[in-house]
Design an enzyme around this catalytic site. Structure first.
Site, PDB file in Angstrom:
ATOM      1  N   GLU A 253       0.837  -1.214   0.000  1.00 13.31           N
ATOM      2  CA  GLU A 253       0.000   0.000   0.000  1.00 13.31           C
ATOM      3  C   GLU A 253       0.864   1.252   0.000  1.00 13.31           C
ATOM      4  O   GLU A 253       0.558   2.232  -0.683  1.00 13.31           O
ATOM      5  CB  GLU A 253      -0.931   0.019   1.223  1.00 13.31           C
ATOM      6  CG  GLU A 253      -1.926  -1.129   1.297  1.00 13.31           C
ATOM      7  CD  GLU A 253      -3.066  -1.042   0.288  1.00 13.31           C
ATOM      8  OE1 GLU A 253      -3.036  -0.145  -0.583  1.00 13.31           O
ATOM      9  OE2 GLU A 253      -3.964  -1.899   0.345  1.00 13.31           O
TER      10      GLU A 253
ATOM     11  N   GLU B 119     -18.604  -6.322  -2.294  1.00  9.28           N
ATOM     12  CA  GLU B 119     -17.248  -6.881  -2.227  1.00  9.28           C
ATOM     13  C   GLU B 119     -17.178  -8.309  -2.759  1.00  9.28           C
ATOM     14  O   GLU B 119     -16.183  -8.707  -3.333  1.00  9.28           O
ATOM     15  CB  GLU B 119     -16.713  -6.840  -0.790  1.00  9.28           C
ATOM     16  CG  GLU B 119     -16.217  -5.468  -0.352  1.00  9.28           C
ATOM     17  CD  GLU B 119     -14.973  -4.994  -1.104  1.00  9.28           C
ATOM     18  OE1 GLU B 119     -15.104  -4.578  -2.266  1.00  9.28           O
ATOM     19  OE2 GLU B 119     -13.877  -5.021  -0.531  1.00  9.28           O
TER      20      GLU B 119
ATOM     21  N   GLU C 176     -12.400   0.087  -9.319  1.00  8.76           N
ATOM     22  CA  GLU C 176     -12.062  -0.847 -10.401  1.00  8.76           C
ATOM     23  C   GLU C 176     -13.088  -0.872 -11.530  1.00  8.76           C
ATOM     24  O   GLU C 176     -12.732  -0.939 -12.705  1.00  8.76           O
ATOM     25  CB  GLU C 176     -11.870  -2.267  -9.854  1.00  8.76           C
ATOM     26  CG  GLU C 176     -10.553  -2.491  -9.135  1.00  8.76           C
ATOM     27  CD  GLU C 176     -10.506  -1.918  -7.724  1.00  8.76           C
ATOM     28  OE1 GLU C 176     -11.548  -1.416  -7.236  1.00  8.76           O
ATOM     29  OE2 GLU C 176      -9.427  -1.968  -7.104  1.00  8.76           O
TER      30      GLU C 176
ATOM     31  N   THR D  61      -1.475   0.952 -10.653  1.00  8.00           N
ATOM     32  CA  THR D  61      -2.670   0.325 -10.071  1.00  8.00           C
ATOM     33  C   THR D  61      -3.433   1.302  -9.180  1.00  8.00           C
ATOM     34  O   THR D  61      -4.591   1.084  -8.864  1.00  8.00           O
ATOM     35  CB  THR D  61      -2.292  -0.958  -9.298  1.00  8.00           C
ATOM     36  OG1 THR D  61      -3.488  -1.678  -9.015  1.00  8.00           O
ATOM     37  CG2 THR D  61      -1.556  -0.636  -8.006  1.00  8.00           C
TER      38      THR D  61
ATOM     39  N   ASP E  69      -4.733  -9.701  -8.123  1.00  9.86           N
ATOM     40  CA  ASP E  69      -5.068  -8.719  -9.172  1.00  9.86           C
ATOM     41  C   ASP E  69      -3.896  -7.935  -9.762  1.00  9.86           C
ATOM     42  O   ASP E  69      -3.541  -8.071 -10.929  1.00  9.86           O
ATOM     43  CB  ASP E  69      -6.166  -7.771  -8.671  1.00  9.86           C
ATOM     44  CG  ASP E  69      -5.893  -7.193  -7.272  1.00  9.86           C
ATOM     45  OD1 ASP E  69      -4.854  -7.518  -6.684  1.00  9.86           O
ATOM     46  OD2 ASP E  69      -6.725  -6.420  -6.773  1.00  9.86           O
TER      47      ASP E  69
HETATM   48  C1  DMJ Z   1      -6.427   0.543  -4.688  1.00 13.78           C
HETATM   49  O1  DMJ Z   1      -5.601   0.914  -3.656  1.00 13.78           O
HETATM   50  C2  DMJ Z   1      -5.668  -0.052  -5.839  1.00 13.78           C
HETATM   51  O2  DMJ Z   1      -6.428   0.031  -6.989  1.00 13.78           O
HETATM   52  C3  DMJ Z   1      -5.261  -1.473  -5.575  1.00 13.78           C
HETATM   53  O3  DMJ Z   1      -4.606  -2.071  -6.653  1.00 13.78           O
HETATM   54  C4  DMJ Z   1      -6.471  -2.299  -5.230  1.00 13.78           C
HETATM   55  N1  DMJ Z   1      -7.198  -1.714  -4.147  1.00 13.78           N
HETATM   56  C5  DMJ Z   1      -7.503  -0.317  -4.146  1.00 13.78           C
HETATM   57  C6  DMJ Z   1      -8.830   0.040  -4.738  1.00 13.78           C
HETATM   58  O4  DMJ Z   1      -9.829  -0.856  -4.607  1.00 13.78           O
END
Ligand code: DMJ
Length: 922
Positions: free
Chosen positions: A124, A361, A379, A465, A267
């Site tokens: 994160e 979710e 997403e 991401t 993912d």
């Molecule tokens: C974000 O922090 C990023 O997109 C990560 O790759 C997945 N989770 C969150 C959003 O859902």
């Protein structure tokens, strides 16, 4: 070379003939509405939370690590480094607000420091903080070139990024090179040496930011570390399926969880395989990605749906629900150029969204909620953006508009935007994640913007991401071009590459059309696959057709039982005949399983307060993890309240829990996490109390606490609804030495009532429930009335359903119950009880019990029924197991209106349990 990626990114504006045109004025007004949404959230954060990491939109104050009560592992995203501001910086540039960007950059330089004794998530911190700083640095440098803004800027953001990057490096000190999941910003791995597990996405989502940092600072170490981790991950893929698991051991490289999907836990690993190629131009990454992609499309993709499988046995599905994180996948497919499956999966997700307002979710193949939370994730909008970019189809503008309006209507609060705790109730959570500003609003804004509206040319950048912008020009600065040295089978990889040219030659509408109204057409039937017995709904005409095609006819016998008969020669084709045989076999298995779970009281738990003389018994619910309370297996001890009540962080005064049964509160972290913490403090049992004031077992369907798949819990835990726990709390307050027994309901009741206690107890509960319903309550006046003959109107219970058919038998039984209630309403209490007892012993009771036993409460009616909450088998865990594992409760667990709803929607299913199967071959 990144130039080779340009065609992928250029993404062909396919101009199709659309009848869904969105007028320009509307698009522009939506763009401005998005801008307003961003500022509403941004100002709420800046004015009420900054310099905290996050805004708590309901309390309208900041969330500080170590100050705000902890939410457990979730808080590893916080480092007291003004996360939301850093994550938001480049969105300000996308919005064209350069002066606010300049002010925000000044603030970050002034206030943000990483010299803190705080343990953070490496993943994160990398994607949000490091990515945010790097992207802002690049955009600040660009703006500076214009001579109007940030003329004073001297690369301070890059210095911060460099400092942060160095603090993340110790995480890579493992024998495999795969990084630890957490690191202390000040002390590296101090105190974390025993940490072992990380998720695939956590380890495999470093390369873009780390490579950018290396290339901007000239220090190759960051990129090298991230490459090494990616190499090792590639090596531990399953060699024959090419799939990855979700959790692994950073020291040995062994898989801890071998389920494989594209959502939670994996993912962004796949995303970074492709984007590493796009940003860095190294074709090794593209080759790896293709191998994974082919595997995913072969094993995980099921038509428009995606289900996890076992990586080593990829033909075996490992769970039957999908999670919201996989919604990024269509966007990635667009980047690759494989637009058709992207359109299909996106359409499936859109239908889930339409059904529940937001994508929950986790949701099942028939679009039921599996885990209802919606933390305003980006997403789905990310994929919507890429699909719009690729196809130019205004359908995607309308989809984005629908998402925007739902956000406005249901999540906007005076102080920002609040996450949704459950899409079924739309109750808010005091949470606004930083990605709402970094991604959700950014993608929305970009969808409604023309290229010319945006101050940067997005085709020159890769979006990370976390939707941060990294320029393709970084490839020119590559100091590490010969990094890949130990790769063993590169040549072989290329033979698996797909040729993905389907983006130019089809209209998205042609891919969407067959999927319209997936639920009406049943996703498991027709072109999307064989109809599985567990998905069969007799009230669905399409399913009845499929049965006929398979040569199966349904006969209702005089006694109400249902007979399925398959005549092979009646099947439409030999394929249909074969499917029919499988269907019949599955139906038989289903019946067997249902029979197995019919003795449901075995799984109900009880909490006994006090001694046998002055005892009180509370109905409690079991956990899917930990030892089962069965027979004489009981826990008897004193009780103590946990501090903090939710047990999501370190326990205060850890010595007081030894040998005690501990009362904890539901919420903020998983059930299993709470129990583990208390187990480590030597507790002997746990009672987790619901956090919804007013909830009781009598008005809520059966609840089972889900586990997280790790089998290390050794003490039993039971769940008490909030109001049910009041007696416990009151008695404990009065007598702190009270003795509590946790045990199996049946066994404790047997002790109280003798051998037939289960029946007694059931009777008592039913009487209690029915008595409560008489007269003049919702049950009698609305639900039951709606079941009777001409007055039947499913819309009363399910306002948006037009298609519920009622089996005449259900009406008959309902009428009997109803007359019983009516006659009892004006008779005295004794005769009422007598009559009910009579009923309990006759067919009605059998019928009710049967309905309830097999009813999985997936129906919309229960959701709409205000007096009962939908079966809530999951809590905050992202990784709940299949609800096939859930044993359903007996009638004691249901309120009367739930009973009625089950009667309507589960119409034929109960009858299946008593069916006779005949398979004839001729
Ligand atoms: C974000 O922090 C990023 O997109 C990560 O790759 C997945 N989770 C969150 C959003 O859902």
């Amino acid at each position: 070379m990144p130039r080779a990626a340009a065609p992928l990114l250029a993404l062909l504006a396919l101009v199709a003939a659309h009848d869904n045109h969105m007028p320009n004025e509307e698009r522009l007004s939506l763009r401005e509405e998005t801008r307003d949404m961003f500022y509403h959230a941004y100002h709420a954060y800046m004015e009420n939370a900054y310099p905290a990491d996050e805004l708590m939109p309901l309390s309208c104050k900041g969330r500080y690590r170590g100050v705000t009560p902890t939410r457990g592992d979730m808080d590893d995203v916080l480092g007291n480094f003004s996360l939301t501001l850093v994550d938001s910086l480049d969105t300000l540039v996308i919005l064209g607000d350069f002066s606010e960007f300049e002010d925000a950059v000044r603030l970050v330089i002034k206030d943000v420091s990483f010299d803190r004794d705080v343990i953070v998530s490496v993943f994160e911190t990398n994607i949000r903080m490091l990515g945010g700083l790097l992207s802002a640095h690049i955009l600040a440098s660009e703006l500076q070139g214009g001579g109007q803004f940030l003329t004073w800027y001297k690369g301070e953001l890059l210095d911060l990024a460099h400092d942060l990057g160095r603090r993340l490096l110790p995480a890579f000190n493992t024998s495999t090179g795969i990084p630890h999941s957490r690191v202390n910003l000040k002390h590296g791995l101090q105190g974390l040496q025993n940490s072992r597990e990380t998720c695939t996405a956590c380890a495999g989502t470093m390369i873009l930011e780390m490579a950018a940092l290396s290339r901007l600072t000239g220090e190759p170490i960051f990129e090298q570390k991230a490459h090494k981790a990616m190499d090792r991950l590639w090596k531990i893929r399953h060699r024959s399926s090419d799939l990855m698991g979700t959790v692994l051991n950073v020291h040995s490289g062994d898989w801890v969880r071998k389920d494989s999907g594209v959502g939670a836990g994996i993912d962004s690993y796949y995303e970074y395989c492709l984007k590493a190629y796009i940003l860095l131009g190294d074709e090794t990454y593209l080759a790896r990605f293709y191998r994974h992609y082919n595997a995913v499309m072969k094993y995980i993709s099921r038509g428009p749906m995606m289900f996890d499988v076992h990586m080593h046995r990829p033909d075996m599905q490992s769970r039957h629900f999908m999670d919201a994180l996989l919604a990024f996948w269509p966007g990635l497919q667009v980047l690759l150029g494989d637009v058709k499956p992207a359109v299909e999966t996106h359409e499936m997700l859109y239908q889930v969204m339409q059904r529940h307002t937001f994508i929950p979710e986790a949701f099942t193949a028939d679009f039921q909620v599996h885990w209802g939370q919606h933390p305003l994730r980006p997403e789905f909008l990310e994929s919507t953006y890429f699909l719009y970019l690729a196809t130019g189809d205004h359908h995607y503008l309308w989809v984005a508009r629908a998402a925007l309006k739902s956000l406005q209507k249901y999540t906007r609060v005076p102080c920002g935007y609040a996450a949704v705790n459950d899409v079924r109730t739309r109750i808010h959570e005091d949470r606004m994640d930083s990605y709402v500003l970094a991604e959700t609003f950014k993608y929305l804004y970009m969808i409604f913007s023309d290229d010319s509206d945006l101050p940067v040319n997005l085709q020159d950048y890769v979006l990370t991401t976390e939707a941060h912008l990294l320029p393709l020009s970084l490839a020119d600065n590559n100091n590490n071009s010969s990094y890949f040295s130990d790769f063993d089978d590169e040549d072989e990889m290329f033979q698996y590459s797909r040729t993905c040219s389907n983006s130019m030659d089809f209209l998205p509408e042609t891919a969407r059309r067959p999927l319209k109204n997936m639920m009406m057409e049943c996703p498991n039937s027709g072109p999307l696959g064989r109809l599985a017995a567990k998905h069969f709904k007799p009230c669905d005409p399409q399913h009845m057709h499929t049965l006929a095609d398979m040569g199966i006819s349904i006969l209702t016998l005089a006694d109400g039982r249902v007979q399925l008969l398959q005549t092979l020669s009646m099947a439409k084709s030999s394929r249909d005949a074969k499917d029919g045989l499988i269907f019949m076999r599955e139906m038989a298995e289903l019946s067997e399983q249902n029979a197995l779970v019919s003795d449901l009281s075995v799984r109900l738990c009880a909490v006994r307060l006090g001694s046998a003389q002055s005892e009180e018994i509370l109905v409690a619910f079991p956990a899917q993890f930990g030892p089962e309370l069965k027979g004489s297996n009981r826990i008897v001890s004193n009780v103590v309240h946990a501090k903090p009540a939710k047990v999501c962080g370190a326990l205060q005064d850890a010595s007081i829990y030894r040998e005690k049964i501990v009362i904890a509160e539901r919420g903020e972290c998983t059930f299993a996490d709470k129990v583990r913490r208390l187990q480590n403090a030597h507790a002997v049992g746990v009672i987790i109390v619901d956090n919804v004031v007013g909830s009781t077992h009598s008005t809520t369907p059966l609840f089972v606490m889900s586990g997280d798949g790790v089998n290390d819990v050794t003490i039993p835990a039971v769940f008490l609804f909030y109001d049910d726990s009041n007696t416990l709390k009151a008695k404990f307050a009065k007598n702190p030495n009270i003795i509590i027994t946790l045990g199996e309901a049946k066994s404790i009741l047997n002790e109280k009532y003798g051998e037939n206690s289960n029946e007694m107890h059931v009777k008592e509960e039913i009487l209690f429930e029915l008595e409560k319903s008489i007269p003049n309550n919702h049950f009698e006046n609305t639900v039951l009335n709606s079941l009777i003959g001409d007055q039947f109107d499913p819309k009363i219970i399910i306002p948006d359903s037009q298609n519920i058919k009622v089996n005449p038998l259900v009406v008959k039984h309902s009428q009997e119950i109803y007359s019983l209630l009516q006659s009892s309403a004006d008779s005295d209490n004794n005769s009422f009880i007598e009559k009910l007892e009579e009923a309990l012993h006759n067919e009605i009771f059998q019928f009710l019990n049967m309905v309830l036993a097999i009813s999985k409460s997936r129906d919309a009616s229960v959701k709409k029924d205000s007096s009962s909450t939908v079966s809530s088998d999951v809590d905050e865990s992202a990784d709940v197991e299949s609800d096939d594992d859930i044993i359903w409760g007996n009638v004691t667990a249901y309120g009367p209106s739930t009973v009625a709803c089950c009667l309507v929607l589960e119409c034929w299913k109960p009858l299946m349990i008593s069916m006779v199967l005949l398979v004839t071959a001729n």
